[in-house]
Enzyme design. Structure first.
Site, PDB file in Angstrom:
ATOM      1  N   MET A  96     -11.199  -4.792   1.972  1.00 51.99           N
ATOM      2  CA  MET A  96     -12.060  -4.097   2.935  1.00 51.99           C
ATOM      3  C   MET A  96     -11.793  -4.615   4.338  1.00 51.99           C
ATOM      4  O   MET A  96     -11.764  -5.824   4.571  1.00 51.99           O
ATOM      5  CB  MET A  96     -13.541  -4.295   2.563  1.00 51.99           C
ATOM      6  CG  MET A  96     -14.513  -3.674   3.544  1.00 51.99           C
ATOM      7  SD  MET A  96     -14.325  -1.869   3.633  1.00 51.99           S
ATOM      8  CE  MET A  96     -14.897  -1.580   5.309  1.00 51.99           C
ATOM      9  N   HIS A 154      -2.093  -3.079   5.160  1.00 54.20           N
ATOM     10  CA  HIS A 154      -2.999  -1.919   5.179  1.00 54.20           C
ATOM     11  C   HIS A 154      -4.296  -2.257   5.908  1.00 54.20           C
ATOM     12  O   HIS A 154      -4.731  -1.531   6.815  1.00 54.20           O
ATOM     13  CB  HIS A 154      -3.296  -1.496   3.731  1.00 54.20           C
ATOM     14  CG  HIS A 154      -4.220  -0.333   3.595  1.00 54.20           C
ATOM     15  ND1 HIS A 154      -3.784   0.915   3.233  1.00 54.20           N
ATOM     16  CD2 HIS A 154      -5.573  -0.216   3.746  1.00 54.20           C
ATOM     17  CE1 HIS A 154      -4.811   1.744   3.179  1.00 54.20           C
ATOM     18  NE2 HIS A 154      -5.911   1.074   3.485  1.00 54.20           N
ATOM     19  N   GLU A 155      -4.902  -3.374   5.530  1.00 52.53           N
ATOM     20  CA  GLU A 155      -6.196  -3.729   6.123  1.00 52.53           C
ATOM     21  C   GLU A 155      -6.064  -4.132   7.587  1.00 52.53           C
ATOM     22  O   GLU A 155      -6.961  -3.861   8.398  1.00 52.53           O
ATOM     23  CB  GLU A 155      -6.847  -4.855   5.313  1.00 52.53           C
ATOM     24  CG  GLU A 155      -7.074  -4.536   3.837  1.00 52.53           C
ATOM     25  CD  GLU A 155      -7.844  -3.244   3.604  1.00 52.53           C
ATOM     26  OE1 GLU A 155      -8.696  -2.885   4.445  1.00 52.53           O
ATOM     27  OE2 GLU A 155      -7.587  -2.578   2.582  1.00 52.53           O
TER      28      GLU A 155
END
Length: 827
Positions: A272, A305-306
């Site tokens: 996240m 990605h994060e």
């Protein structure tokens, strides 16, 4: 966030009665929250806390609608006077009544217990019993921790103060401004955040172990529970590489003074993107001697990605959840760019094809798919679009548009967009306009056609003398026809050169001279069906093709087999041309197709013989592990061994003999060894004993997944008791239930206990699409031969959050039944 979504008008989802709804629409336009000052007093051992919160508002109104789900409000004051508040039309709404001036102060006292799910502010336990309190707020988890306007467009500054027991550490988005002692406790006062959405706030409390690195003047930390941070500095290295890459690509320096990469022992998502404090599952972050090469690839990709989200999602945030896809697809698209630059020998674009592209192609070829840009009326339904359409299709569309716009023009458009909307909210339409301006091409027109409706095209190519005749239609796995057209940015490979053009009509004729292949390097999101003469010509001239070209041909052939556009004999003939291919991506694709056919018709001797021959031939080519061999060869050996073990009992028996010393084997082989042990065991306790001994979380997941292949209800009952006793982490139960449904010998059992499985999943993964995805995954197999019973069972357990998975699962079941009949008729 990873697993793992443009109308510029604000979508009002509050369904309060007349005047309240109208009032909210009014103040959503004229009112904003400037700042949250939140002070928490945490009872760590009691897993509870109390809070004092001051919300500074700007803009006049007679009321404010807050979201709160879990915390109990003890009192509210508006500008120093007691304020009245009442329940809204939903359980998670509270309406504060009173005169809000141009600038007002709303003070709220509340108390709460830590969430028992994996959302909100919840308790996460490590295998050794140590604990941490951690948060997961996307998409509606912030309201589970404190009262707020839990809406991405209501950005605000957050000032966080946290009181904890002495000996505990606290991590948040920003560095601590000061840490003070107070009556046997510590008080952490954090620096104010930039303006950001509620879902990006982070709080972590526990006894942490931390390692540090440096990128320019920014601190890069790797943190986790003490004695649970078993990792090299590889995550820090990738973190620094990602910051360097994105600073350069976006033309904007990372905005915060530090970057935390936080290992969480129990986590519902993969990771996240909390701004400056990114959370990960242990297997998505930590790298040590037990880490397989495939997991190391995933770690690098997930970190990239994060960190891409720190710009695309955090610095600039979607106005509403219908543009969530843009956050996720862009981070997906960018992570492969970053990894490709620093780890070119991994050929990570092939990984994108095998995972993201393949998943998107499959899911979007169902009738029960959805457009990329979904009209989200209620944030509670956002979870259903954290899927392959948002991640995979979106990423592939961006890849296609980048090539169409031009690489530099695309990049300049991105930079302009991020600069214009920094610390603000934006829509997808804003981005298309920006790229259109820098490229001079009709980007908005093309993108609207691809994101506003479901599905994608296939292009049939027929040789007619010296001309190629192209025709496009929508591709559907059920074989039905649909006369739809898309503006397709086509790329043609000819000998020694490449051409690009936009196909907007249903038909197109082209010169056939020196034609090699359509869709060069699989840059476009469409499939291609060739006539027999073109297939034969292509497959005899594959030396001029890239590994991505070859992957695309193989992937498309399987889709056309499933949809009935290619019969099995032709499919098997064409596929045999790839038996000697040595590229990881191509071999992985072929082996995956044999596995899918086996799971569908595992008694089909012809299929089994074809599959085992392919697996054995490739394993013989690879041989034993060699010093200095490519990462992809190491990965491929493990994958092929697992798939051969499913088909070949003799091979599985030999492999299972290594189970007792599994920890000494190459990490990429351990999943295959655990699977082989399960296939040759009638007692799941042997695997449970190993589960209790291994220390690697990755090895634990491999064993848990293998347990689903041990036959019988007694084994199922034993494993569910392990889950109830906390011997299997909540986050890992999906691995067991998925393999239980896939295992041919356990399908009757999985059908019987599916309602119980879904109930368990729904109690853990609250408000997420994880239970729905499980139904989608297992229904096409456990429903074989009992479609009516499957429909009746799923109807009984259906809920709003499960509807999509049920519909897609039943449609996939019908497609499998049709393919199964065709396979048996052809055999």
């Amino acid at each position: 966030m990873l697993a793992s979504w443009p109308d510029s008008s604000r979508k009002i989802y509050y369904k309060a009665c007349g005047s309240i709804e109208l009032n909210f629409i009014w103040y959503s336009q004229h009112m904003k929250i400037e700042k949250y000052d939140i002070s928490l007093d945490v009872n760590f051992s009691g897993h509870s806390y109390s809070g004092d919160e001051t919300i500074t508002t700007e803009g006049e109104s007679d009321s404010l609608l807050l979201n709160v789900s879990g915390p109990v409000i003890d009192g509210i004051e508006l500008d120093g006077a007691k304020a009245q508040f009442q329940k809204g039309s939903k359980n998670d709404e509270v309406i504060v009544k009173g005169k809000f001036g141009k600038k007002s102060s709303l003070k709220i006292r509340f108390h709460a217990e830590a969430s028992k799910t994996l959302m909100g502010l919840y308790l996460a336990k490590a295998v050794d019993g140590s604990e941490m309190l951690t948060t997961q707020f996307e998409s509606t988890g912030a309201r589970m921790a404190f009262p707020c306007v839990d809406d991405p467009s209501w950005k605000a500054v957050f000032a966080l103060t946290v009181k904890v027991d002495d000996g505990l550490d606290v991590i948040s988005n920003m560095p601590a401004k000061k840490v003070e002692a107070s009556k046997g406790k510590k008080v952490y006062v954090f620096r104010e955040t930039p303006r950001m959405s509620t879902y990006l706030l982070y709080l972590g409390i526990g006894k942490f172990e931390t390692r540090a690195g440096k990128y320019k003047d920014k601190d890069v930390y790797l943190s986790g529970l003490a004695n649970n941070l078993d990792s090299t500095d590889f995550p820090i290295t990738v973190g620094k590489q990602s910051l360097e890459f994105f600073d350069s690509y976006f033309g904007i320096d990372y905005a915060l003074p530090k970057m935390h990469l936080i290992s969480v022992p129990e986590f519902g998502a993969g990771a996240m993107e909390n701004w400056g404090a990114i959370t990960f599952r242990e297997t998505a972050l930590l790298v040590n001697k037990n880490t397989s090469e495939i997991t190391k690839k995933r770690v690098a990709s997930v970190i990239a990605h994060e960190i891409a989200h720190q710009w695309f999602g955090d610095l600039v945030t979607m106005k509403w959840w219908n543009d969530l896809w843009l956050n996720e697809s862009f981070a997906t698209f960018m992570m492969y760019k970053m990894v490709e630059k620093y780890y070119p020998d991994w050929y990570i674009t092939g990984e994108m094809m095998l995972t993201r592209a393949a998943g998107a192609f499959n899911d979007d070829s169902l009738q029960k798919t959805h457009p990329i840009d979904v009209d989200v009326k209620d944030p509670e339904t956002v979870a259903q679009i954290f899927d392959q359409i948002s991640y995979g299709k979106g990423g592939m569309i961006l890849r296609m548009i980048e090539k169409y716009a031009g690489y530099q023009e695309f990049r300049e458009g991105i930079q302009s967009y991020l600069t214009t909307f920094s610390y603000q909210n934006a829509t997808g339409a804003d981005l298309w306009k920006s790229i259109e301006k820098t490229s001079g091409k009709p980007i908005s027109k093309v993108m609207e056609s691809w994101i506003k409706r479901p599905g994608y095209p296939y292009v049939s190519v027929k040789l007619n003398g010296q001309r190629l005749h192209l025709e496009q239609k929508r591709f559907l796995l059920d074989g039905t026809q649909s006369q739809e057209t898309w503006p397709i940015p086509l790329t043609l490979k000819r000998k020694g050169k490449e051409e690009a053009l936009l196909m907007e009509a249903e038909h197109l004729d082209l010169d056939a001279h020196d034609f090699v292949k359509l869709n060069a390097d699989e840059s476009g999101f469409y499939r291609v069906l060739y006539d027999e003469a073109l297939y034969e010509n292509m497959l005899s001239n594959m030396k001029s093709m890239s590994y991505l070209d070859r992957w695309g041909i193989v992937s498309d052939m399987f889709a056309f087999l499933v949809s009935g556009k290619l019969d099995f004999e032709k499919y098997a003939h064409y596929l045999s041309k790839f038996n000697g291919d040595q590229d990881n991506t191509v071999v992985q694709e072929v082996s995956s197709q044999y596995q899918q056919l086996y799971l569908l018709d595992y008694r089909n001797k012809k299929l089994v013989d074809l599959g085992t021959k392919f697996y054995r031939t490739q394993l013989e080519r690879l041989g034993s592990m060699r010093k200095g061999e490519s990462v992809n060869d190491t990965i491929l050996r493990g994958t092929l061994s697992a798939r051969l073990a499913m088909m070949d009992p003799g091979f599985a028996l030999e492999l299972s003999k290594k189970f007792d010393t599994m920890e000494e084997e190459v990490p990429d082989m351990r999943g295959a060894i655990a699977l082989a042990a399960a296939l040759n065991s009638s007692d799941v306790r042997k695997l449970a004993d190993k589960l209790a001994k291994v220390k690697s979380d990755e090895d634990r997941v491999k064993i848990i997944s293998a347990m689903g292949h041990v036959k019988g209800e007694e084994s199922y009952n034993f494993v569910t008791k392990l889950i109830d006793d906390g011997k299997i982490k909540k986050q890992d139960i999906t691995s067991y239930f998925s393999s239980l449904g896939a295992e041919p010998a356990n399908r009757d059992l999985a059908f019987k206990v599916l309602p119980e499985i879904v109930k368990r999943m729904s109690s853990v993964f609250v408000g997420t699409a994880t239970p729905s995805r499980l139904i989608f995954g297992v229904t096409p197999y456990i429903g074989l031969g009992r479609t009516k019973e499957m429909q009746e069972l799923l109807k009984k357990i259906s809920t709003t959050l499960l509807e999509r998975g049920i519909a897609q699962g039943l449609e996939s079941l019908a497609i499998n039944e049709k393919l199964l009949r065709a396979l048996r008729a052809g055999s």
